[in-house]
Design a protein around this motif. Sequence first.
Motif, PDB file in Angstrom:
ATOM      1  N   ALA A 191      49.180 -49.954   5.930  1.00  0.00           N
ATOM      2  CA  ALA A 191      48.049 -49.016   5.970  1.00  0.00           C
ATOM      3  C   ALA A 191      48.284 -47.928   7.013  1.00  0.00           C
ATOM      4  O   ALA A 191      48.073 -46.737   6.741  1.00  0.00           O
ATOM      5  CB  ALA A 191      46.750 -49.764   6.260  1.00  0.00           C
ATOM      6  N   GLU A 192      48.726 -48.308   8.200  1.00  0.00           N
ATOM      7  CA  GLU A 192      48.964 -47.329   9.252  1.00  0.00           C
ATOM      8  C   GLU A 192      50.048 -46.337   8.847  1.00  0.00           C
ATOM      9  O   GLU A 192      49.929 -45.134   9.095  1.00  0.00           O
ATOM     10  CB  GLU A 192      49.313 -48.027  10.570  1.00  0.00           C
ATOM     11  CG  GLU A 192      48.155 -48.811  11.166  1.00  0.00           C
ATOM     12  CD  GLU A 192      46.901 -47.971  11.387  1.00  0.00           C
ATOM     13  OE1 GLU A 192      47.008 -46.813  11.828  1.00  0.00           O
ATOM     14  OE2 GLU A 192      45.799 -48.480  11.119  1.00  0.00           O
ATOM     15  N   CYS A 234      43.974 -41.401   2.749  1.00  0.00           N
ATOM     16  CA  CYS A 234      43.352 -42.627   2.252  1.00  0.00           C
ATOM     17  C   CYS A 234      44.383 -43.472   1.528  1.00  0.00           C
ATOM     18  O   CYS A 234      45.504 -43.040   1.297  1.00  0.00           O
ATOM     19  CB  CYS A 234      42.195 -42.290   1.299  1.00  0.00           C
ATOM     20  SG  CYS A 234      42.730 -41.604  -0.288  1.00  0.00           S
ATOM     21  N   PHE A 235      43.966 -44.681   1.164  1.00  0.00           N
ATOM     22  CA  PHE A 235      44.683 -45.469   0.175  1.00  0.00           C
ATOM     23  C   PHE A 235      43.642 -46.017  -0.770  1.00  0.00           C
ATOM     24  O   PHE A 235      42.441 -45.927  -0.529  1.00  0.00           O
ATOM     25  CB  PHE A 235      45.579 -46.562   0.791  1.00  0.00           C
ATOM     26  CG  PHE A 235      44.883 -47.671   1.513  1.00  0.00           C
ATOM     27  CD1 PHE A 235      44.387 -48.772   0.837  1.00  0.00           C
ATOM     28  CD2 PHE A 235      44.770 -47.646   2.904  1.00  0.00           C
ATOM     29  CE1 PHE A 235      43.768 -49.816   1.517  1.00  0.00           C
ATOM     30  CE2 PHE A 235      44.173 -48.684   3.594  1.00  0.00           C
ATOM     31  CZ  PHE A 235      43.665 -49.765   2.900  1.00  0.00           C
ATOM     32  N   GLU A 248      45.215 -62.906   9.258  1.00  0.00           N
ATOM     33  CA  GLU A 248      46.646 -62.867   8.940  1.00  0.00           C
ATOM     34  C   GLU A 248      46.908 -61.917   7.776  1.00  0.00           C
ATOM     35  O   GLU A 248      47.858 -61.115   7.814  1.00  0.00           O
ATOM     36  CB  GLU A 248      47.166 -64.263   8.595  1.00  0.00           C
ATOM     37  CG  GLU A 248      47.269 -65.193   9.775  1.00  0.00           C
ATOM     38  CD  GLU A 248      47.704 -66.588   9.365  1.00  0.00           C
ATOM     39  OE1 GLU A 248      48.415 -66.718   8.334  1.00  0.00           O
ATOM     40  OE2 GLU A 248      47.333 -67.546  10.061  1.00  0.00           O
ATOM     41  N   ALA A 249      46.086 -62.003   6.736  1.00  0.00           N
ATOM     42  CA  ALA A 249      46.253 -61.142   5.561  1.00  0.00           C
ATOM     43  C   ALA A 249      46.044 -59.676   5.928  1.00  0.00           C
ATOM     44  O   ALA A 249      46.831 -58.802   5.546  1.00  0.00           O
ATOM     45  CB  ALA A 249      45.288 -61.555   4.453  1.00  0.00           C
ATOM     46  N   VAL A 250      45.003 -59.398   6.686  1.00  0.00           N
ATOM     47  CA  VAL A 250      44.702 -58.021   7.083  1.00  0.00           C
ATOM     48  C   VAL A 250      45.803 -57.482   8.000  1.00  0.00           C
ATOM     49  O   VAL A 250      46.200 -56.317   7.876  1.00  0.00           O
ATOM     50  CB  VAL A 250      43.305 -57.930   7.735  1.00  0.00           C
ATOM     51  CG1 VAL A 250      43.090 -56.591   8.412  1.00  0.00           C
ATOM     52  CG2 VAL A 250      42.226 -58.174   6.682  1.00  0.00           C
ATOM     53  N   GLU A 251      46.333 -58.306   8.871  1.00  0.00           N
ATOM     54  CA  GLU A 251      47.425 -57.859   9.736  1.00  0.00           C
ATOM     55  C   GLU A 251      48.675 -57.529   8.931  1.00  0.00           C
ATOM     56  O   GLU A 251      49.405 -56.599   9.250  1.00  0.00           O
ATOM     57  CB  GLU A 251      47.722 -58.900  10.807  1.00  0.00           C
ATOM     58  CG  GLU A 251      46.672 -58.908  11.900  1.00  0.00           C
ATOM     59  CD  GLU A 251      46.901 -59.957  12.963  1.00  0.00           C
ATOM     60  OE1 GLU A 251      47.589 -60.975  12.691  1.00  0.00           O
ATOM     61  OE2 GLU A 251      46.372 -59.774  14.074  1.00  0.00           O
ATOM     62  N   GLU A 256      45.860 -54.010  -6.364  1.00  0.00           N
ATOM     63  CA  GLU A 256      46.943 -53.153  -5.903  1.00  0.00           C
ATOM     64  C   GLU A 256      46.440 -52.261  -4.774  1.00  0.00           C
ATOM     65  O   GLU A 256      45.399 -51.619  -4.898  1.00  0.00           O
ATOM     66  CB  GLU A 256      47.449 -52.283  -7.059  1.00  0.00           C
ATOM     67  CG  GLU A 256      48.574 -51.363  -6.678  1.00  0.00           C
ATOM     68  CD  GLU A 256      49.115 -50.567  -7.860  1.00  0.00           C
ATOM     69  OE1 GLU A 256      50.059 -49.792  -7.643  1.00  0.00           O
ATOM     70  OE2 GLU A 256      48.609 -50.717  -8.993  1.00  0.00           O
ATOM     71  N   PHE A 257      47.178 -52.222  -3.693  1.00  0.00           N
ATOM     72  CA  PHE A 257      46.909 -51.328  -2.575  1.00  0.00           C
ATOM     73  C   PHE A 257      47.887 -50.171  -2.750  1.00  0.00           C
ATOM     74  O   PHE A 257      49.089 -50.344  -2.569  1.00  0.00           O
ATOM     75  CB  PHE A 257      47.135 -52.030  -1.240  1.00  0.00           C
ATOM     76  CG  PHE A 257      46.119 -53.098  -0.957  1.00  0.00           C
ATOM     77  CD1 PHE A 257      45.208 -52.924   0.072  1.00  0.00           C
ATOM     78  CD2 PHE A 257      46.073 -54.261  -1.706  1.00  0.00           C
ATOM     79  CE1 PHE A 257      44.267 -53.912   0.354  1.00  0.00           C
ATOM     80  CE2 PHE A 257      45.136 -55.245  -1.437  1.00  0.00           C
ATOM     81  CZ  PHE A 257      44.230 -55.064  -0.414  1.00  0.00           C
ATOM     82  N   GLN A 258      47.358 -49.017  -3.141  1.00  0.00           N
ATOM     83  CA  GLN A 258      48.189 -47.886  -3.526  1.00  0.00           C
ATOM     84  C   GLN A 258      47.996 -46.734  -2.548  1.00  0.00           C
ATOM     85  O   GLN A 258      46.856 -46.397  -2.194  1.00  0.00           O
ATOM     86  CB  GLN A 258      47.811 -47.449  -4.939  1.00  0.00           C
ATOM     87  CG  GLN A 258      48.776 -46.503  -5.579  1.00  0.00           C
ATOM     88  CD  GLN A 258      48.374 -46.225  -7.008  1.00  0.00           C
ATOM     89  OE1 GLN A 258      47.737 -45.221  -7.264  1.00  0.00           O
ATOM     90  NE2 GLN A 258      48.727 -47.119  -7.917  1.00  0.00           N
TER      91      GLN A 258
END
Length: 103
Positions: free
Chosen positions: A88-89, A97-98, A79-82, A11-13
């Motif tokens: 994120a931005e 942070c996240f 592709e995933a990071v984009e 999870e990216f929180q």
Amino acid sequence: MSQRDGTCYHEFQKGEFLGQYWSEDSLLIHDVTLHRIELNRLFRSAIPTYDIYSATRVTSEDWDKVYDKAQELGGEILEAVEEIDAWAEETFEEYDCFSIIGI
């Protein structure tokens, strides 16, 4: 959230992890995908504190390192990071942070 398949996710929180999982505005990546495209290796190489089994705090400086390395690698990993980058931005506009949480 209703489209989760099993419980092996990362999870990216937004913000600092405070012990709550499955936030409505989080991003989720399945464990199989994370390993298949070797995103875990990218995170480990760019973020020294990255722990696949716990919560990792990611600053904008950390994320810049991840993005730079992903650009060098290209392909599916870029592709995933984009895909994560826009989220994120937006997160960094409100938080310092996240967190990446292995669930």
